[in-house]
Scaffold this motif. Structure first.
Motif, mmCIF file in Angstrom:
data_model
loop_
_atom_site.group_PDB
_atom_site.id
_atom_site.type_symbol
_atom_site.label_atom_id
_atom_site.label_comp_id
_atom_site.label_asym_id
_atom_site.label_seq_id
_atom_site.Cartn_x
_atom_site.Cartn_y
_atom_site.Cartn_z
ATOM 1 N N ASP A 6 0.816 -1.217 0.000
ATOM 2 C CA ASP A 6 0.000 0.000 0.000
ATOM 3 C C ASP A 6 0.851 1.269 0.000
ATOM 4 O O ASP A 6 0.366 2.337 -0.388
ATOM 5 C CB ASP A 6 -0.932 0.022 1.217
ATOM 6 N N ARG A 7 2.094 1.142 0.440
ATOM 7 C CA ARG A 7 2.955 2.321 0.572
ATOM 8 C C ARG A 7 4.000 2.426 -0.534
ATOM 9 O O ARG A 7 4.891 3.289 -0.470
ATOM 10 C CB ARG A 7 3.641 2.290 1.939
ATOM 11 N N ILE A 8 3.914 1.585 -1.537
ATOM 12 C CA ILE A 8 4.873 1.664 -2.636
ATOM 13 C C ILE A 8 4.734 3.004 -3.352
ATOM 14 O O ILE A 8 3.622 3.475 -3.624
ATOM 15 C CB ILE A 8 4.649 0.485 -3.612
ATOM 16 N N GLU A 9 5.868 3.627 -3.627
ATOM 17 C CA GLU A 9 5.897 4.904 -4.345
ATOM 18 C C GLU A 9 6.467 4.665 -5.740
ATOM 19 O O GLU A 9 7.654 4.325 -5.888
ATOM 20 C CB GLU A 9 6.729 5.921 -3.568
ATOM 21 N N PRO A 10 5.671 4.835 -6.775
ATOM 22 C CA PRO A 10 6.097 4.470 -8.136
ATOM 23 C C PRO A 10 7.349 5.186 -8.613
ATOM 24 O O PRO A 10 8.086 4.657 -9.451
ATOM 25 C CB PRO A 10 4.881 4.847 -8.988
ATOM 26 N N ASP A 11 7.613 6.383 -8.107
ATOM 27 C CA ASP A 11 8.770 7.140 -8.567
ATOM 28 C C ASP A 11 10.045 6.826 -7.793
ATOM 29 O O ASP A 11 11.089 7.432 -8.043
ATOM 30 C CB ASP A 11 8.483 8.638 -8.479
ATOM 31 N N CYS A 12 9.949 5.881 -6.852
ATOM 32 C CA CYS A 12 11.093 5.528 -6.018
ATOM 33 C C CYS A 12 11.566 4.106 -6.322
ATOM 34 O O CYS A 12 10.855 3.313 -6.942
ATOM 35 C CB CYS A 12 10.720 5.607 -4.533
ATOM 36 N N ILE A 13 12.773 3.794 -5.853
ATOM 37 C CA ILE A 13 13.213 2.406 -5.760
ATOM 38 C C ILE A 13 12.721 1.910 -4.408
ATOM 39 O O ILE A 13 13.176 2.378 -3.365
ATOM 40 C CB ILE A 13 14.735 2.291 -5.877
ATOM 41 N N ASN A 14 11.764 0.995 -4.426
ATOM 42 C CA ASN A 14 11.102 0.535 -3.205
ATOM 43 C C ASN A 14 11.817 -0.694 -2.657
ATOM 44 O O ASN A 14 11.877 -1.742 -3.312
ATOM 45 C CB ASN A 14 9.636 0.224 -3.504
ATOM 46 N N ILE A 15 12.344 -0.534 -1.452
ATOM 47 C CA ILE A 15 13.162 -1.566 -0.811
ATOM 48 C C ILE A 15 12.450 -2.062 0.441
ATOM 49 O O ILE A 15 11.927 -1.266 1.226
ATOM 50 C CB ILE A 15 14.546 -1.002 -0.436
ATOM 51 N N VAL A 16 12.438 -3.378 0.631
ATOM 52 C CA VAL A 16 11.942 -3.992 1.859
ATOM 53 C C VAL A 16 13.140 -4.548 2.618
ATOM 54 O O VAL A 16 13.992 -5.230 2.037
ATOM 55 C CB VAL A 16 10.928 -5.112 1.562
ATOM 56 N N ALA A 17 13.230 -4.244 3.913
ATOM 57 C CA ALA A 17 14.311 -4.745 4.758
ATOM 58 C C ALA A 17 13.702 -5.563 5.886
ATOM 59 O O ALA A 17 12.869 -5.068 6.654
ATOM 60 C CB ALA A 17 15.128 -3.585 5.320
ATOM 61 N N LEU A 18 14.121 -6.810 5.992
ATOM 62 C CA LEU A 18 13.641 -7.712 7.038
ATOM 63 C C LEU A 18 14.721 -8.722 7.352
ATOM 64 O O LEU A 18 15.703 -8.851 6.613
ATOM 65 C CB LEU A 18 12.338 -8.389 6.629
ATOM 66 N N HIS A 19 14.553 -9.445 8.440
ATOM 67 C CA HIS A 19 15.614 -10.370 8.852
ATOM 68 C C HIS A 19 15.586 -11.671 8.059
ATOM 69 O O HIS A 19 16.614 -12.111 7.533
ATOM 70 C CB HIS A 19 15.483 -10.679 10.345
ATOM 71 N N HIS A 20 14.433 -12.304 7.963
ATOM 72 C CA HIS A 20 14.338 -13.620 7.331
ATOM 73 C C HIS A 20 14.227 -13.486 5.813
ATOM 74 O O HIS A 20 13.485 -12.638 5.319
ATOM 75 C CB HIS A 20 13.125 -14.374 7.870
ATOM 76 N N PRO A 21 14.917 -14.329 5.057
ATOM 77 C CA PRO A 21 14.842 -14.250 3.592
ATOM 78 C C PRO A 21 13.503 -14.743 3.063
ATOM 79 O O PRO A 21 12.815 -15.548 3.696
ATOM 80 C CB PRO A 21 15.987 -15.162 3.130
ATOM 81 N N LEU A 22 13.171 -14.266 1.864
ATOM 82 C CA LEU A 22 11.923 -14.672 1.215
ATOM 83 C C LEU A 22 12.096 -15.927 0.368
ATOM 84 O O LEU A 22 11.116 -16.594 0.029
ATOM 85 C CB LEU A 22 11.392 -13.543 0.341
ATOM 86 N N GLN A 23 13.319 -16.227 -0.016
ATOM 87 C CA GLN A 23 13.613 -17.448 -0.758
ATOM 88 C C GLN A 23 14.933 -18.003 -0.270
ATOM 89 O O GLN A 23 15.782 -17.261 0.230
ATOM 90 C CB GLN A 23 13.679 -17.180 -2.269
ATOM 91 N N GLN A 24 15.122 -19.306 -0.453
ATOM 92 C CA GLN A 24 16.351 -19.959 -0.031
ATOM 93 C C GLN A 24 16.786 -20.970 -1.083
ATOM 94 O O GLN A 24 15.961 -21.557 -1.774
ATOM 95 C CB GLN A 24 16.157 -20.690 1.314
ATOM 96 N N ARG A 25 18.069 -21.150 -1.174
ATOM 97 C CA ARG A 25 18.601 -22.177 -2.048
ATOM 98 C C ARG A 25 18.272 -23.559 -1.478
ATOM 99 O O ARG A 25 18.074 -23.709 -0.265
ATOM 100 C CB ARG A 25 20.109 -22.005 -2.184
#
Length: 262
Positions: free
Chosen positions: A134-153
């Motif tokens: 909901d807070r994505i800004e189209p004119d920005c590079i939108n970065i999410v920072a969190l501890h746990h990864p979203l994908q793993q090998r």
């Protein structure tokens, strides 16, 4: 150009003490616009460990952004883990567990992926995903920072956090550009990009200071954003050497909002 430094998994309480000063020197020499720390500031979430972590963070000269990791809540004191898991983190690091940073064209949204009821695994909820998109800004590079990864090998033996596949699909659909994470103590950048590119790039940090010998090395990364290009400096300090080696460089570029290795 906008410069971001990514640190993760400091693990004060099991830190490589001799690397603290070299790490601070390199981080401050980078003159970053923002330093992002993706969790596990402490090893066992104890008061003395948080005090040491906070003292370290105060010496960083750039604006700072941090989210908690699973090691930042109590492990063995079950009552505290259930009733007040973030008491020490809020006292010594930040009241805000999901901060937002905005520098240049970068917008960084923090997500608290810790699950006190499943100490190691973590989770990202539907409500958290909605807050991000909901807070994505189209004119920005939108970065999410969190501890746990979203994908793993496939070779990773830790359970993927709950909600991760749904988050990958939604973030890709809605326009998240970059995800920063830690937790695994294994570096990965661009590991999940198909040959024709992808709208979302994931960067998984190694551990910046943990002294666990099986990690073999400590590291952090400097990210330079310049228009459609991203230059990553990976700074590695092998456990059998006193400090950091010369940086390694990786380049990515975006064409039609899809990242590709350059």
């Amino acid at each position: 150009m906008t410069r971001l430094v990514h640190l993760s998994d400091l693990h004060f309480g099991l830190e490589r003490a001799a690397l603290i000063e070299p790490l601070l020197e390199r981080v401050n020499a980078a003159r970053a616009d923002l330093v992002v720390v993706t969790g596990d500031l402490t090893h066992r979430g104890r008061s003395a460990q948080f005090a040491h972590a906070a003292a370290f963070l105060r010496r960083i000269e750039a604006p700072l952004f941090a989210v908690p990791g699973n090691h930042d809540i109590p492990l063995y004191r079950l009552d505290d883990r259930v009733m007040q898991p973030y008491l020490r983190y809020r006292r010594d690091i930040s009241e805000n567990l999901e901060p937002v940073g905005h520098v240049g064209r970068l917008r960084v949204q923090g997500v608290n992926s810790v699950d006190p009821m499943a100490w190691q695994r973590g989770q990202i909820t539907a409500a958290q995903m909605r807050r991000v998109t909901d807070r994505i800004e189209p004119d920005c590079i939108n970065i999410v920072a969190l501890h746990h990864p979203l994908q793993q090998r496939p070779e990773i033996d830790k359970a993927l956090m709950r909600g991760a596949p749904e988050a990958v699909a939604l973030f890709e659909l809605k326009g998240v550009d970059l995800v920063l994470s830690g937790h695994l103590h294994i570096w990965a950048a661009g590991a999940f990009l198909p040959p024709d590119g992808r709208g979302m790039l994931q960067i998984q940090a190694g551990t910046a200071l943990c002294a666990r010998e099986t990690d073999l090395q400590n590291e952090f990364a400097v990210l330079d954003f310049d228009g459609s290009d991203l230059l990553i400096e990976r700074h590695v300090a092998p456990m059998d050497q006193p400090g950091f080696l010369s940086p390694q460089f990786l380049r990515f570029t975006r064409v039609n909002r899809r990242w590709r290795a350059a």
